[in-house]
Design a protein around this motif. Sequence first.
Motif, short mmCIF file in Angstrom:
data_model
loop_
_atom_site.label_atom_id
_atom_site.label_comp_id
_atom_site.label_asym_id
_atom_site.label_seq_id
_atom_site.Cartn_x
_atom_site.Cartn_y
_atom_site.Cartn_z
N ASN A 154 -11.39 -12.67 30.29
CA ASN A 154 -10.47 -12.97 29.21
C ASN A 154 -10.75 -12.05 28.02
N PRO A 155 -9.90 -11.04 27.80
CA PRO A 155 -10.11 -10.14 26.67
C PRO A 155 -9.45 -10.62 25.38
N ASN A 156 -8.71 -11.73 25.46
CA ASN A 156 -7.99 -12.23 24.28
C ASN A 156 -8.90 -13.09 23.41
N VAL A 157 -9.94 -12.48 22.91
CA VAL A 157 -10.95 -13.20 22.15
C VAL A 157 -11.21 -12.47 20.84
N VAL A 201 -2.35 -9.58 29.02
CA VAL A 201 -2.51 -8.93 27.72
C VAL A 201 -1.13 -8.56 27.21
N TYR A 202 -0.90 -8.76 25.91
CA TYR A 202 0.42 -8.50 25.34
C TYR A 202 0.38 -7.53 24.17
N ASP A 203 -0.66 -6.75 24.08
CA ASP A 203 -0.81 -5.82 22.96
C ASP A 203 -1.31 -4.47 23.49
N VAL A 249 -11.02 -2.41 37.19
CA VAL A 249 -10.43 -3.48 36.38
C VAL A 249 -8.93 -3.52 36.66
N PHE A 250 -8.42 -4.70 37.03
CA PHE A 250 -6.99 -4.92 37.21
C PHE A 250 -6.47 -5.61 35.96
N ILE A 251 -5.66 -4.89 35.20
CA ILE A 251 -5.22 -5.40 33.90
C ILE A 251 -4.05 -6.35 34.11
N GLY A 252 -4.11 -7.53 33.49
CA GLY A 252 -3.11 -8.57 33.69
C GLY A 252 -1.87 -8.38 32.83
N GLY A 262 -6.97 -18.65 26.95
CA GLY A 262 -7.14 -17.30 27.46
C GLY A 262 -5.94 -16.41 27.31
N ILE A 263 -4.85 -16.90 26.69
CA ILE A 263 -3.66 -16.09 26.50
C ILE A 263 -3.32 -16.03 25.02
N GLN A 264 -3.11 -14.82 24.53
CA GLN A 264 -2.74 -14.65 23.13
C GLN A 264 -1.71 -13.54 23.03
#
Length: 631
Positions: free
Chosen positions: A485-488, A514-516, A534-537, A556-558
């Motif tokens: 989870n990179p949305n931190v 990821v939305y950014d 890494v498989f980017i979501g 985990g979603i932003q």
Amino acid sequence: MTKPDLRSALAQGRLVGDGAMGTYLYQMGFPVGISYEELNLLQPDVIRGVHRRYVEAGARLIETNTFSANREKLSKYGLEGEVEAINRAGVKLAREAAGDEAYVVGAIGSIRAGKRKNVRTSRVVEALQEQIAVLLESGVDGVLLETFYDLEELMLALKLVRRAGGLPVICQFATDGTGATQDGVPLHEAFARLQEAGADVVGFNCRSGPNGILRAMEKLAVPDGLFTSVFPNAGMPDYVDGKYSFTAGPDYFGASARRFADLGVRLIGGCCGTTPEHIAAVAAALRGYEPGGAGQQLAPQPAEAAAVTVRPLAAAPAAGTARPQEPSLLDLVKQRHTVIVELDPPRDLSIDKFMAGAAALKEAKADALTLADNSMAVTRMSNLALGYLVREQVGLRPLIHIACRDRNLIGTQSHMMGLHALGIDHVLAVTGDPAKFGDLPGSSSVYDLTSFEIIRMIKQLNDGIAFSGKPLKQRAQFVVGAAFNPNVKHLDKAIQRLERKIEAGADYIMTQPVYDPALIERIAESTSHLDVPVFIGIMPLASGRNAEYLHNEVPGIQLSDEVRARMAGLEGTEGRRVGVDIAKELLDTAMRHFRGIYLITPFLAYEMSVELALYVREKASRDFHLSPLAK
């Protein structure tokens, strides 16, 4: 001036309820596994203080801290002899905190808690009668029957309250937005029957965040003359490193309160994960409220799946016959852009649309279909069974999620052995969302293993060693992925956690959506030292409401402010078109930095993922065939 009685107050306008007690005490440091109701006796100042904070935040209806203060529930802690003392103290503390500013209702929770046969009816009646008698004798303004899953038990509790006195009664179901109680009664019928039996208010609490309860309210034909109530959770809970947290913030909760008010809801508060800050936002949103209409319409549902031909089931290979080896995802991603697509298993017994989606994604040249393991703790068809059918009938590689939540050590190894026997060798190890917040909240979360441990144990099977440490006659060949989870707020700390998963044996990484674009670039920079792909979501958004739900309620979603602004107010076909456009823009950035692409399909709308998979293929052949690629 003396305030009117509770019925009159509800007839005059909207009331703000309070928020969570148990999860708030947990946030204050009180551990799971104790009786929070016993704190009425052991820590009265703490309980009174929590009530008071809600009153100061604007709550005008306070629930006593007695949700589980019945003989059956208290016996778990050896407190079955303290029913009267705990309930009397609960009313006293709430009354002291409320003063003349708020009403006090006696909170009574379900005894069966969704487990319909776990307690005999005679014992349910005895336990409820005892608690009801004490609460009414202690001077509450009304009774709140909350978090009931079955109409049968709620009707029983309501009739017992009505026999004992004439106070107002609020009845609340726990719902996941499916339109029926857990014992199969349509909600409109359940509401009507409760009204006939004497309920003053009927509504929903717990189990769902604002979005799920809003869906239930929008579908519901409320009987004339019946007031409604809602006490949502603060979104879905997250469970990381043994700790629970909730995602929905106060601003979102306040905005949701106005939408509930537009639907005519009279009593609005909060349940699990909410705090005085959430209730303050609700109170502010409803201050000076004027009705704004009948609420928004539901977004149109995806079109029915077109007929797709799938291959007949192939015969299983004879014993001892080796299956033909195909390149693993690890091999493919070294050579070119590789696409994994997630398609959720159905909640129904029909697999037609799911299989049609799998076939369409195969046609779009997806490299693997990944299947979640009862995501969000909602019961779905076995991903092992569906994964096998996808491979045999469609010819697409299945990638199976393995959640720590649902199986103990025995069940997990058995499950992995079954996957090995079927030749399904790509898996993703995940913690799994807590069971108590899914569609069967009476079930248990196992969590024998952490996500780190399950990775290590699966890789141990590759060494020919069972979970018990005993040698096996064969070695497995699992390729094990880990979730990220990179949305931190602190990406560096998330990377450190990710490094630990790789040390445990993770072969590849799949990220949350990821939305950014800027965050995608930061992820690429922060993971450049890792020696696993890494498989980017990327998950296309379906509507403006879908965007707000994901941002505020799903751990985990932003979403970026720009994406939320672009999706605001969009529904139906237009919402999906813009959602796909945004996803393509994100892919433009992602494909410059990552060969691994992980497309997540919303609402089984596989047409969106098909379009994006084709976009990746076309862009890769056009823009990257001569260009050096990132990892």
